[in-house]
Design an enzyme around this catalytic site. Sequence first.
Site, mmCIF file in Angstrom:
data_model
loop_
_atom_site.group_PDB
_atom_site.id
_atom_site.type_symbol
_atom_site.label_atom_id
_atom_site.label_comp_id
_atom_site.label_asym_id
_atom_site.label_seq_id
_atom_site.Cartn_x
_atom_site.Cartn_y
_atom_site.Cartn_z
ATOM 1 N N GLU A 1 4.097 -11.244 -6.435
ATOM 2 C CA GLU A 1 2.925 -11.498 -7.274
ATOM 3 C C GLU A 1 3.065 -10.964 -8.695
ATOM 4 O O GLU A 1 2.274 -11.342 -9.570
ATOM 5 C CB GLU A 1 1.669 -10.908 -6.615
ATOM 6 C CG GLU A 1 1.628 -9.392 -6.563
ATOM 7 C CD GLU A 1 2.278 -8.780 -5.331
ATOM 8 O OE1 GLU A 1 1.939 -7.639 -4.983
ATOM 9 O OE2 GLU A 1 3.132 -9.471 -4.715
ATOM 10 N N LYS B 1 -14.494 -13.152 -13.645
ATOM 11 C CA LYS B 1 -15.098 -13.393 -14.962
ATOM 12 C C LYS B 1 -14.581 -14.673 -15.619
ATOM 13 O O LYS B 1 -15.362 -15.465 -16.157
ATOM 14 C CB LYS B 1 -14.854 -12.185 -15.865
ATOM 15 C CG LYS B 1 -15.314 -12.337 -17.313
ATOM 16 C CD LYS B 1 -16.804 -12.191 -17.463
ATOM 17 C CE LYS B 1 -17.217 -10.746 -17.314
ATOM 18 N NZ LYS B 1 -18.652 -10.556 -17.627
ATOM 19 N N GLY C 1 0.822 -1.200 0.000
ATOM 20 C CA GLY C 1 0.000 0.000 0.000
ATOM 21 C C GLY C 1 0.853 1.246 0.000
ATOM 22 O O GLY C 1 2.068 1.187 0.208
ATOM 23 N N CYS D 1 5.413 -5.987 1.188
ATOM 24 C CA CYS D 1 5.728 -4.559 1.085
ATOM 25 C C CYS D 1 5.216 -3.814 2.328
ATOM 26 O O CYS D 1 5.753 -3.981 3.416
ATOM 27 C CB CYS D 1 5.185 -3.985 -0.212
ATOM 28 S SG CYS D 1 5.932 -2.405 -0.680
ATOM 29 N N TYR D 2 4.165 -3.015 2.207
ATOM 30 C CA TYR D 2 3.620 -2.330 3.375
ATOM 31 C C TYR D 2 3.233 -3.332 4.450
ATOM 32 O O TYR D 2 3.377 -3.071 5.654
ATOM 33 C CB TYR D 2 2.402 -1.498 2.974
ATOM 34 C CG TYR D 2 1.734 -0.782 4.135
ATOM 35 C CD1 TYR D 2 2.227 0.434 4.599
ATOM 36 C CD2 TYR D 2 0.633 -1.339 4.781
ATOM 37 C CE1 TYR D 2 1.636 1.084 5.671
ATOM 38 C CE2 TYR D 2 0.033 -0.695 5.849
ATOM 39 C CZ TYR D 2 0.535 0.516 6.295
ATOM 40 O OH TYR D 2 -0.052 1.157 7.366
ATOM 41 N N HIS E 1 7.556 -7.520 -4.315
ATOM 42 C CA HIS E 1 6.251 -8.019 -4.770
ATOM 43 C C HIS E 1 6.416 -9.332 -5.547
ATOM 44 O O HIS E 1 6.688 -9.325 -6.750
ATOM 45 C CB HIS E 1 5.572 -6.969 -5.649
ATOM 46 C CG HIS E 1 5.113 -5.771 -4.905
ATOM 47 N ND1 HIS E 1 3.898 -5.704 -4.276
ATOM 48 C CD2 HIS E 1 5.734 -4.585 -4.655
ATOM 49 C CE1 HIS E 1 3.770 -4.529 -3.677
ATOM 50 N NE2 HIS E 1 4.861 -3.840 -3.885
ATOM 51 N N ASP F 1 -22.319 -13.502 -17.532
ATOM 52 C CA ASP F 1 -22.503 -13.824 -16.114
ATOM 53 C C ASP F 1 -23.940 -14.246 -15.801
ATOM 54 O O ASP F 1 -24.174 -15.291 -15.193
ATOM 55 C CB ASP F 1 -22.111 -12.626 -15.244
ATOM 56 C CG ASP F 1 -20.767 -12.048 -15.641
ATOM 57 O OD1 ASP F 1 -19.873 -12.847 -15.962
ATOM 58 O OD2 ASP F 1 -20.621 -10.813 -15.658
#
Length: 536
Positions: free
Chosen positions: A184, A391, A62, A93-94, A182, A241
């Site tokens: 990710e 989705k 963040g 991180c944060y 990070h 959807d």
Amino acid sequence: MAANGAASHHAVVLILDYGSQYTQLITRRVRELCMFSMLFPGDASLERIKSVSPHVVILSGGPNSVHVEDSPRVPDGFFEYCAERNVPVLGICYGMQMITQLLGGEVKAAAHGGEYGRMPMDIAPASQLFSFLSSSTVNVWMSHGDEAVKLPTGFTAVAKSHQGAIVAIEDTVRNVYGFQFHPEVMHTEHGMEMIKHFLIGIAHVPADWNMGQVLEEQLQKIALLVGPTEHAICALSGGVDSTVAATLVHKVLGDRLHCVFVDNGLLRLNEQQRVMDTFNNHLHLPVTCVDHTKPMLDRLTGVSDPEAKRKAIGAEFIEVFKNYATELEKTLGVKPMYLVQGTLYPDVIESCPPPGSGQKHSHMIKSHHNVGGLPKDLQFTLIEPFRDLFKDEVRAVGRLLGVPEQFIKRHPFPGPGLAVRVLGDVTEEGKLDTLREVDEIFVNCIREYGLYDEIWQAFAVFLPIKAVGVQGDQRTHSHVVALRAVNSADGMTADWYNFTPAFLRDVSTRICNKVRTVNRVVYDITSKPPGTIEWE
């Protein structure tokens, strides 16, 4: 009340969001490992965290500084709860800085100005976090201006950047870990392997999340929720959807499901005819089309604020379903008390609690008409089988249900329709007609060039401005339209599609030649973030 939620059937990887642009990516990475992930705002109460009995908790990155007063943090008692239940915690991180600060360490502004972008880090010889790696140096993605300068008692620094900053920590006794980088993002070498190793090798999360199980669970939930003589209405928009949701619920309820497609005057060109043909001839779902054009446009007259539009549209939809339920009661003797919607997890996330909810660090992006736009006196029990899904996951369920592939691949279309693609008052003369023509030309051109399946979503936007032009050797003062095309995995993040100059020239020429009320076309090259996919 809603028929949704998968947390009770799967080990939950809970992610607390502190505002990182990569938080949604953490959620997706976990699901790619066949594990169920949930995303809560960072200031969620301890009671809410306990309610899902997390198997592991990840604290996101963040933009805040933990040493600044009133910075977001986990609730009081969080670490005690995790220790008592042996719930592993990973800070990113944060999140790592918050762990350091709250458990007795110290975080300060980086003396060297911070670390940003791809940078090498050196790994300690022995560590739990990196035990699967053979290399002692790995390039990772950094984005931090603060750093840990003193670790809490019991923690060990297991990786440092080449500038000397502590970038990975662990306390194997308390089962608390941290990455300053990070893992990710794709720019981090072995990033996905790091997440996998933490979740499987350290946290021992079972990989028990797949769409086949989700489908079976939702079928069972609907069968248990809706009594053997009860009926339900399904709100069909013509999109993927709601259509997959209708197909799923229809397997349980059969002719006790009544699908309603509402022509609200905000549809694309020839949309009613196309949708009804698809339902009747390909999906074989019982569908009633209700023309609600005049009441909807009357309700939207003079409404320019995007949030006000969404709420008005949501309220009008519910009125249609209430009236339809009353009519069914007259003919069937049974009044449907359930409403099926194709609500997705991104709808829920973006329609998070508004100001006054006590979640001061959470921000509502926009109220989706089927979430934040619903009236308080709904009078229906909601059935939302995809409320926990993205989705692409709904598309996977649709394939399992045998929904035709050409329909599965259809681009998303917003529930509020063209109302969120006409900026300002949608009812002013000619706006909707102009937009329909432009959108049809744009999408048809994409199909002609063989690009439709390469693009996640493409559409036109009617702008509230006019520009001077020259058409037929005459000065014109006509409308400006914007074109938007993006690629995305789940709608939470997106990047603009890089058309060739030849394509853009062709589509712009076609629009200006065929739509006489338009003399200027612009192309939107904004990613999400900082923008959203839709303009409103």
